[in-house]
Write a protein that holds these residues in place. Structure first.
Motif, PDB file in Angstrom:
ATOM      1  N   MET A 196     -11.443   5.748 -15.635  1.00 46.16           N
ATOM      2  CA  MET A 196     -12.207   4.838 -15.011  1.00 46.16           C
ATOM      3  C   MET A 196     -13.614   5.078 -15.332  1.00 46.16           C
ATOM      4  N   LYS A 197     -14.371   4.230 -15.220  1.00 46.07           N
ATOM      5  CA  LYS A 197     -16.104   4.193 -15.161  1.00 46.07           C
ATOM      6  C   LYS A 197     -16.607   3.783 -13.978  1.00 46.07           C
ATOM      7  N   GLN A 198     -17.512   4.393 -13.466  1.00 44.02           N
ATOM      8  CA  GLN A 198     -18.233   3.847 -12.163  1.00 44.02           C
ATOM      9  C   GLN A 198     -18.503   2.222 -12.626  1.00 44.02           C
ATOM     10  N   GLY A 199     -18.233   1.574 -11.236  1.00 46.47           N
ATOM     11  CA  GLY A 199     -18.383   0.015 -11.336  1.00 46.47           C
ATOM     12  C   GLY A 199     -17.140  -0.593 -11.683  1.00 46.47           C
ATOM     13  N   ASP A 200     -15.933   0.151 -12.105  1.00 49.12           N
ATOM     14  CA  ASP A 200     -14.908  -0.409 -12.664  1.00 49.12           C
ATOM     15  C   ASP A 200     -14.041  -0.807 -11.301  1.00 49.12           C
ATOM     16  N   VAL A 201     -13.172  -1.893 -11.606  1.00 44.24           N
ATOM     17  CA  VAL A 201     -12.498  -2.344 -10.603  1.00 44.24           C
ATOM     18  C   VAL A 201     -11.194  -1.642 -10.327  1.00 44.24           C
ATOM     19  N   TRP A 202     -10.676  -1.007  -9.205  1.00 52.32           N
ATOM     20  CA  TRP A 202      -9.469  -0.593  -9.305  1.00 52.32           C
ATOM     21  C   TRP A 202      -8.312  -1.381  -8.627  1.00 52.32           C
ATOM     22  N   LYS A 203      -8.841  -2.216  -7.783  1.00 53.32           N
ATOM     23  CA  LYS A 203      -7.772  -3.205  -7.147  1.00 53.32           C
ATOM     24  C   LYS A 203      -8.426  -4.386  -6.173  1.00 53.32           C
ATOM     25  N   TYR A 204      -7.794  -5.446  -6.408  1.00 54.02           N
ATOM     26  CA  TYR A 204      -8.168  -6.701  -5.515  1.00 54.02           C
ATOM     27  C   TYR A 204      -7.059  -6.682  -4.567  1.00 54.02           C
ATOM     28  N   TYR A 264      -7.844   2.828   3.844  1.00 50.17           N
ATOM     29  CA  TYR A 264      -7.500   4.107   3.575  1.00 50.17           C
ATOM     30  C   TYR A 264      -8.380   5.190   4.174  1.00 50.17           C
ATOM     31  N   ASN A 265      -8.029   6.362   4.295  1.00 45.92           N
ATOM     32  CA  ASN A 265      -8.543   7.457   5.136  1.00 45.92           C
ATOM     33  C   ASN A 265     -10.146   7.824   4.135  1.00 45.92           C
ATOM     34  N   LYS A 266     -10.780   8.314   5.240  1.00 49.07           N
ATOM     35  CA  LYS A 266     -12.041   8.682   4.442  1.00 49.07           C
ATOM     36  C   LYS A 266     -11.940   9.732   3.056  1.00 49.07           C
ATOM     37  N   ASP A 267     -11.119  10.625   3.133  1.00 40.68           N
ATOM     38  CA  ASP A 267     -10.757  11.573   2.193  1.00 40.68           C
ATOM     39  C   ASP A 267     -10.406  11.063   1.178  1.00 40.68           C
ATOM     40  N   SER A 268      -9.752   9.771   1.021  1.00 36.77           N
ATOM     41  CA  SER A 268      -8.999   9.198  -0.022  1.00 36.77           C
ATOM     42  C   SER A 268     -10.399   8.481  -0.878  1.00 36.77           C
ATOM     43  N   TYR A 269     -11.184   7.948   0.004  1.00 38.01           N
ATOM     44  CA  TYR A 269     -12.387   7.192  -0.732  1.00 38.01           C
ATOM     45  C   TYR A 269     -13.258   8.434  -1.579  1.00 38.01           C
ATOM     46  N   GLU A 270     -13.469   9.332  -0.637  1.00 37.03           N
ATOM     47  CA  GLU A 270     -14.367  10.432  -1.302  1.00 37.03           C
ATOM     48  C   GLU A 270     -13.573  11.347  -2.420  1.00 37.03           C
ATOM     49  N   ARG A 271     -12.304  11.502  -2.520  1.00 41.09           N
ATOM     50  CA  ARG A 271     -11.583  12.273  -3.209  1.00 41.09           C
ATOM     51  C   ARG A 271     -11.405  11.286  -4.617  1.00 41.09           C
ATOM     52  N   HIS A 329     -13.734   8.918  -5.336  1.00 39.76           N
ATOM     53  CA  HIS A 329     -14.840   8.197  -5.696  1.00 39.76           C
ATOM     54  C   HIS A 329     -14.875   6.802  -5.651  1.00 39.76           C
ATOM     55  N   PHE A 330     -14.012   6.200  -4.553  1.00 37.57           N
ATOM     56  CA  PHE A 330     -13.888   4.691  -4.356  1.00 37.57           C
ATOM     57  C   PHE A 330     -15.015   4.150  -3.481  1.00 37.57           C
ATOM     58  N   VAL A 331     -15.215   2.832  -3.541  1.00 37.76           N
ATOM     59  CA  VAL A 331     -16.223   2.299  -2.399  1.00 37.76           C
ATOM     60  C   VAL A 331     -15.382   0.822  -2.221  1.00 37.76           C
ATOM     61  N   MET A 332     -15.321   0.404  -1.086  1.00 35.38           N
ATOM     62  CA  MET A 332     -14.635  -0.799  -0.745  1.00 35.38           C
ATOM     63  C   MET A 332     -15.907  -1.525  -0.755  1.00 35.38           C
ATOM     64  N   GLN A 333     -15.533  -2.693  -1.499  1.00 36.54           N
ATOM     65  CA  GLN A 333     -16.628  -3.867  -1.418  1.00 36.54           C
ATOM     66  C   GLN A 333     -15.919  -5.216  -0.807  1.00 36.54           C
ATOM     67  N   LYS A 334     -16.623  -5.711   0.152  1.00 37.55           N
ATOM     68  CA  LYS A 334     -16.165  -6.897   0.827  1.00 37.55           C
ATOM     69  C   LYS A 334     -16.526  -8.055  -0.177  1.00 37.55           C
ATOM     70  N   LEU A 335     -15.699  -8.842  -0.584  1.00 31.56           N
ATOM     71  CA  LEU A 335     -16.200  -9.699  -1.496  1.00 31.56           C
ATOM     72  C   LEU A 335     -15.995 -11.253  -0.886  1.00 31.56           C
ATOM     73  N   PHE A 336     -15.202 -11.369   0.060  1.00 30.75           N
ATOM     74  CA  PHE A 336     -14.841 -12.770   0.558  1.00 30.75           C
ATOM     75  C   PHE A 336     -14.229 -12.706   1.751  1.00 30.75           C
ATOM     76  N   TYR A 337     -14.556 -13.581   2.593  1.00 32.67           N
ATOM     77  CA  TYR A 337     -14.131 -13.719   4.051  1.00 32.67           C
ATOM     78  C   TYR A 337     -13.619 -15.208   4.111  1.00 32.67           C
ATOM     79  N   GLY A 338     -12.454 -15.536   4.889  1.00 29.82           N
ATOM     80  CA  GLY A 338     -11.950 -16.693   5.177  1.00 29.82           C
ATOM     81  C   GLY A 338     -10.607 -16.529   5.806  1.00 29.82           C
TER      82      GLY A 338
END
Length: 68
Positions: free
Chosen positions: A1-9, A19-26, A28-37
């Motif tokens: 995967m490249k930077q900016g690719d989607v892993w999961k919706y 997910y735990n903090k280590d999982s994000y760092e290990r 290199h994931f960033v959770m983006q909040k895209l929708f609320y409702g």
């Protein structure tokens, strides 16, 4: 995967604690909040995003195994 690719919706009630903090760092994931409702609105939006991704790329994001 490249930077900016989607892993999961997906949807969560836990936010970044999903997910735990280590999982994000290990991974290199960033959770983006895209929708609320409401639960129903979120599930509809998730399906829209999955179909859009599928039609754009010919497959689901790596972290999504099926259309929910």
């Amino acid at each position: 995967m490249k930077q900016g690719d989607v892993w999961k919706y997906g949807e969560t009630t836990q936010g970044e604690k999903r997910y735990n903090k280590d999982s994000y760092e290990r991974n290199h994931f960033v959770m983006q909040k895209l929708f609320y409702g409401t639960k129903t609105e979120i599930l509809i939006q998730e399906k829209i995003m999955l179909y859009w991704y599928f039609f754009e790329h010919g497959q689901l994001p790596p972290g999504n195994k099926r259309f929910q």
